[in-house]
Design a protein around this motif. Structure first.
Motif, PDB file in Angstrom:
ATOM      1  N   ASP A 135       0.841  -1.191   0.000  1.00 46.09           N
ATOM      2  CA  ASP A 135       0.000   0.000   0.000  1.00 46.09           C
ATOM      3  C   ASP A 135       0.882   1.249   0.000  1.00 46.09           C
ATOM      4  O   ASP A 135       2.102   1.155   0.108  1.00 46.09           O
ATOM      5  CB  ASP A 135      -1.013  -0.010   1.136  1.00 46.09           C
ATOM      6  CG  ASP A 135      -0.403   0.167   2.508  1.00 46.09           C
ATOM      7  OD1 ASP A 135       0.664   0.805   2.617  1.00 46.09           O
ATOM      8  OD2 ASP A 135      -0.991  -0.318   3.475  1.00 46.09           O
ATOM      9  N   GLY A 136       0.235   2.402  -0.156  1.00 46.49           N
ATOM     10  CA  GLY A 136       0.963   3.652  -0.310  1.00 46.49           C
ATOM     11  C   GLY A 136       1.853   4.003   0.859  1.00 46.49           C
ATOM     12  O   GLY A 136       2.796   4.785   0.719  1.00 46.49           O
ATOM     13  N   ASN A 137       1.593   3.428   2.018  1.00 45.64           N
ATOM     14  CA  ASN A 137       2.450   3.686   3.181  1.00 45.64           C
ATOM     15  C   ASN A 137       3.862   3.146   2.970  1.00 45.64           C
ATOM     16  O   ASN A 137       4.804   3.581   3.617  1.00 45.64           O
ATOM     17  CB  ASN A 137       1.833   3.073   4.429  1.00 45.64           C
ATOM     18  CG  ASN A 137       0.541   3.771   4.806  1.00 45.64           C
ATOM     19  OD1 ASN A 137       0.541   4.971   5.031  1.00 45.64           O
ATOM     20  ND2 ASN A 137      -0.548   3.033   4.831  1.00 45.64           N
TER      21      ASN A 137
ATOM     22  N   ALA B 127       6.234   5.986   2.063  1.00 49.15           N
ATOM     23  CA  ALA B 127       6.134   7.188   2.904  1.00 49.15           C
ATOM     24  C   ALA B 127       7.470   7.917   2.998  1.00 49.15           C
ATOM     25  O   ALA B 127       7.533   9.134   2.869  1.00 49.15           O
ATOM     26  CB  ALA B 127       5.625   6.815   4.289  1.00 49.15           C
TER      27      ALA B 127
ATOM     28  N   GLN C 114       8.371  11.651   1.629  1.00 45.43           N
ATOM     29  CA  GLN C 114       8.808  12.648   2.599  1.00 45.43           C
ATOM     30  C   GLN C 114      10.085  13.344   2.137  1.00 45.43           C
ATOM     31  O   GLN C 114      10.328  14.495   2.466  1.00 45.43           O
ATOM     32  CB  GLN C 114       9.020  12.001   3.972  1.00 45.43           C
ATOM     33  CG  GLN C 114       9.222  12.996   5.087  1.00 45.43           C
ATOM     34  CD  GLN C 114       7.960  13.807   5.381  1.00 45.43           C
ATOM     35  OE1 GLN C 114       6.876  13.261   5.403  1.00 45.43           O
ATOM     36  NE2 GLN C 114       8.118  15.098   5.591  1.00 45.43           N
TER      37      GLN C 114
ATOM     38  N   GLU D 111       3.251  15.770   5.245  1.00 41.98           N
ATOM     39  CA  GLU D 111       2.932  14.345   5.320  1.00 41.98           C
ATOM     40  C   GLU D 111       2.077  13.972   4.111  1.00 41.98           C
ATOM     41  O   GLU D 111       1.000  14.516   3.923  1.00 41.98           O
ATOM     42  CB  GLU D 111       2.189  14.041   6.620  1.00 41.98           C
ATOM     43  CG  GLU D 111       1.676  12.626   6.735  1.00 41.98           C
ATOM     44  CD  GLU D 111       2.755  11.570   6.588  1.00 41.98           C
ATOM     45  OE1 GLU D 111       3.818  11.702   7.221  1.00 41.98           O
ATOM     46  OE2 GLU D 111       2.544  10.622   5.820  1.00 41.98           O
TER      47      GLU D 111
ATOM     48  N   THR E 106       1.201  10.620   3.144  1.00 44.68           N
ATOM     49  CA  THR E 106       0.368   9.418   3.189  1.00 44.68           C
ATOM     50  C   THR E 106      -1.076   9.749   3.572  1.00 44.68           C
ATOM     51  O   THR E 106      -1.988   9.003   3.249  1.00 44.68           O
ATOM     52  CB  THR E 106       0.924   8.359   4.162  1.00 44.68           C
ATOM     53  OG1 THR E 106       1.030   8.926   5.458  1.00 44.68           O
ATOM     54  CG2 THR E 106       2.287   7.864   3.693  1.00 44.68           C
ATOM     55  N   THR E 107      -1.277  10.897   4.235  1.00 48.43           N
ATOM     56  CA  THR E 107      -2.643  11.297   4.579  1.00 48.43           C
ATOM     57  C   THR E 107      -3.209  12.307   3.588  1.00 48.43           C
ATOM     58  O   THR E 107      -4.367  12.715   3.718  1.00 48.43           O
ATOM     59  CB  THR E 107      -2.697  11.882   6.005  1.00 48.43           C
ATOM     60  OG1 THR E 107      -1.759  12.961   6.092  1.00 48.43           O
ATOM     61  CG2 THR E 107      -2.364  10.816   7.044  1.00 48.43           C
TER      62      THR E 107
ATOM     63  N   GLY F 203      -1.863   6.978   1.253  1.00 50.03           N
ATOM     64  CA  GLY F 203      -1.479   5.748   1.931  1.00 50.03           C
ATOM     65  C   GLY F 203      -2.325   4.549   1.556  1.00 50.03           C
ATOM     66  O   GLY F 203      -1.942   3.415   1.808  1.00 50.03           O
TER      67      GLY F 203
END
Ligand SMILES: [Zn+2]
Length: 85
Positions: free
Chosen positions: A7-9, A12, A16, A22, A24-25, A40
């Motif tokens: 997943d997109g996380n 991260a 960054q 941030e 992922t949100t 994310g």
């Protein structure tokens, strides 16, 4: 689910490095189906580069290629990215 998919996380740290917020949100709106989901939640595939796909329609939202000194980021499949500042 594809066993090679994350997943997109999973990207991260990479995001960054480029963005000062941030990511992922952040909410990405898909250019193909119009779905708006957290970065994310995207489906991430790694190969010669990274492809982040829409979790609803599999449209390629973002492509990322990186070498030792440069990074190429394409947002061809994203309509809008909403970030919290
Ligand atoms: Zn979509």
């Amino acid at each position: 689910m594809d066993p090679l998919m994350l997943d997109g996380n999973a990207v991260a740290g990479l995001l960054q490095e480029v963005f000062a917020v941030e990511m992922t949100t952040a909410i990405a709106t898909c250019g193909a189906c119009g779905a708006a989901d957290a970065v994310g939640a995207t489906h991430v595939f790694r190969g010669a580069g990274i492809v982040m796909r829409c979790p609803r329609c599999a449209n390629a939202l973002v492509t990322i290629v990186k070498d030792d000194t440069r990074m190429w980021i394409g947002f061809a499949g994203v309509r809008i990215v909403e970030v919290t500042v």
